[in-house]
Design a protein around this motif. Sequence first.
Motif, PDB file in Angstrom:
ATOM      1  N   UNK A  30      31.256  42.891  41.522  1.00 15.90           N
ATOM      2  CA  UNK A  30      31.597  44.005  40.641  1.00 15.90           C
ATOM      3  C   UNK A  30      32.801  44.785  41.161  1.00 15.90           C
ATOM      4  N   UNK A  31      32.863  44.967  42.470  1.00 14.84           N
ATOM      5  CA  UNK A  31      34.018  45.672  43.053  1.00 14.84           C
ATOM      6  C   UNK A  31      35.316  44.937  42.746  1.00 14.84           C
ATOM      7  N   UNK A  32      35.273  43.600  42.775  1.00  8.53           N
ATOM      8  CA  UNK A  32      36.475  42.818  42.480  1.00  8.53           C
ATOM      9  C   UNK A  32      36.862  42.944  41.018  1.00  8.53           C
ATOM     10  N   UNK A  33      35.886  42.989  40.122  1.00 12.51           N
ATOM     11  CA  UNK A  33      36.207  43.216  38.710  1.00 12.51           C
ATOM     12  C   UNK A  33      36.930  44.550  38.542  1.00 12.51           C
ATOM     13  N   UNK A  34      36.383  45.574  39.170  1.00 12.66           N
ATOM     14  CA  UNK A  34      36.997  46.903  39.056  1.00 12.66           C
ATOM     15  C   UNK A  34      38.418  46.906  39.606  1.00 12.66           C
ATOM     16  N   UNK A  35      38.607  46.275  40.749  1.00 12.91           N
ATOM     17  CA  UNK A  35      39.940  46.257  41.364  1.00 12.91           C
ATOM     18  C   UNK A  35      40.947  45.563  40.459  1.00 12.91           C
ATOM     19  N   UNK A  36      40.558  44.404  39.886  1.00 14.86           N
ATOM     20  CA  UNK A  36      41.467  43.670  39.020  1.00 14.86           C
ATOM     21  C   UNK A  36      41.743  44.438  37.734  1.00 14.86           C
ATOM     22  N   UNK A  37      40.719  45.088  37.197  1.00 20.16           N
ATOM     23  CA  UNK A  37      40.918  45.892  35.985  1.00 20.16           C
ATOM     24  C   UNK A  37      41.898  47.023  36.254  1.00 20.16           C
ATOM     25  N   UNK A  38      41.764  47.694  37.399  1.00 13.97           N
ATOM     26  CA  UNK A  38      42.678  48.783  37.736  1.00 13.97           C
ATOM     27  C   UNK A  38      44.113  48.251  37.866  1.00 13.97           C
ATOM     28  N   UNK A  39      44.277  47.066  38.475  1.00 13.19           N
ATOM     29  CA  UNK A  39      45.606  46.484  38.615  1.00 13.19           C
ATOM     30  C   UNK A  39      46.208  46.182  37.247  1.00 13.19           C
ATOM     31  N   UNK A  40      45.421  45.549  36.385  1.00 21.25           N
ATOM     32  CA  UNK A  40      45.924  45.163  35.065  1.00 21.25           C
ATOM     33  C   UNK A  40      46.191  46.403  34.209  1.00 21.25           C
ATOM     34  N   UNK A  41      45.332  47.403  34.310  1.00 21.95           N
ATOM     35  CA  UNK A  41      45.509  48.626  33.523  1.00 21.95           C
ATOM     36  C   UNK A  41      46.801  49.333  33.922  1.00 21.95           C
ATOM     37  N   UNK A  88      38.945  36.500  31.689  1.00 23.55           N
ATOM     38  CA  UNK A  88      39.297  37.447  30.623  1.00 23.55           C
ATOM     39  C   UNK A  88      40.328  38.452  31.130  1.00 23.55           C
ATOM     40  N   UNK A  89      40.086  38.982  32.308  1.00 23.56           N
ATOM     41  CA  UNK A  89      41.021  39.950  32.883  1.00 23.56           C
ATOM     42  C   UNK A  89      42.396  39.303  33.066  1.00 23.56           C
ATOM     43  N   UNK A  90      42.395  38.048  33.519  1.00 32.10           N
ATOM     44  CA  UNK A  90      43.673  37.351  33.718  1.00 32.10           C
ATOM     45  C   UNK A  90      44.374  37.106  32.383  1.00 32.10           C
ATOM     46  N   UNK A  91      43.607  36.820  31.313  1.00 33.59           N
ATOM     47  CA  UNK A  91      44.206  36.631  29.997  1.00 33.59           C
ATOM     48  C   UNK A  91      44.917  37.903  29.537  1.00 33.59           C
ATOM     49  N   UNK A  92      44.268  39.043  29.727  1.00 31.97           N
ATOM     50  CA  UNK A  92      44.895  40.316  29.357  1.00 31.97           C
ATOM     51  C   UNK A  92      46.178  40.520  30.153  1.00 31.97           C
ATOM     52  N   UNK A  93      46.120  40.131  31.439  1.00 34.80           N
ATOM     53  CA  UNK A  93      47.283  40.307  32.304  1.00 34.80           C
ATOM     54  C   UNK A  93      48.440  39.408  31.902  1.00 34.80           C
ATOM     55  N   UNK A  94      48.152  38.142  31.583  1.00 34.13           N
ATOM     56  CA  UNK A  94      49.222  37.169  31.348  1.00 34.13           C
ATOM     57  C   UNK A  94      49.674  37.094  29.889  1.00 34.13           C
TER      58      UNK A  94
END
Length: 376
Positions: A359-370, A283-289
Amino acid sequence: MAINGDPAGFWSYTHRDDEIEDGRIKRLAKKIANEFEGITAEELDVFLDKKDIKWGDEWRKRIDNALTGSTFFMPIVTPRFFKSEECRREILTFAGHAKSLGLEELLLPILYFDVPQLKDPSPDDEVMTLVAQRQYEDWTKLRLEDEDSPEYRKAVNRLAARLVEILERTAEVEPPPVALTDDIDPEDEPGMLELMADAEAALPSWANSMEQFGATVREMGERVKLANEEMSASDARGGGFAGRLRITQSLAEDLKKPVDKLGQLGYQYSADLLAIDPGILGIIRLVETEGVPGGNEAQVVEFFNTIRTTAGQIRGMVSSVREFSGSLDGAASLSRSMRPLVKKMRASLQKVVDGQAVLDEWERRIDEVSRMTEGS
């Protein structure tokens, strides 16, 4: 032979294992890289030192760019590897990303010292189960060979050739549909908003499991505290070792049910988290791409905030879990009746600590995408 992308290999091992092997683990990595280059005429970048900033920067870049389809993660599996929290975090992080992309072959463990538990791994240790499920390379006998011997050189060649074969197979792999459950219909693939709604519905159940886990830990902590007070009172009365033994045996009996409950909660929490991890990353990758569907920015922000909030709540609970785990150091030595209980408790506690890496990886990816979407 041309390889898509710039192939790289990240080695995850404990420095102590390399020290007692007199540097053979690092040398093995370089020998495989040289053999790979000889076969393909392409350089295989090998990242060895996790203390080097280049290791971390390249690790994050490769993961954030969908592993580039040519990034190997090669854990050097030993008994000490499974005791290293850093190594456990790395393999769980990579495994989630690889599964979300259909690139699970890029996780290639090398069994360096024998770990008998791998033959029949306990479900209590998801990292060991993960390694056991992979087609790992068995180096336990080869590590005893001379590095210049024909046997050793042939094995290096076989492993390098296997890397080439894996890259050829994964070059055309299409990422699987983003899914939070196994019953997805390819003809009716859910959209981004449906996926985020499913994820938001699942997050509270994890928080609830963790709350129950924390409550059970506190309950056991109170029972241990009471037992310690009873021991002090017994010592003051001159009860001696017999008094201590009686109290310890009573404590072991009192802890059986909460320890079993802790194991069930830890297993459920970990299983659910690892099952949904690839979907959340997708999902995070979909938002990113693909960006945010028009007019749905608020829903995406809310989804990201829900994950951040849940991760923050659980991080606070993990601190309590770590503290309780430390209090168990002397418990196993009190009486043999406590040893199996302490072993079970440690296994349950480790599941929660491992889960924090996800969970830490989710947060890191969300911060990158945001940051990316805010800057666009």
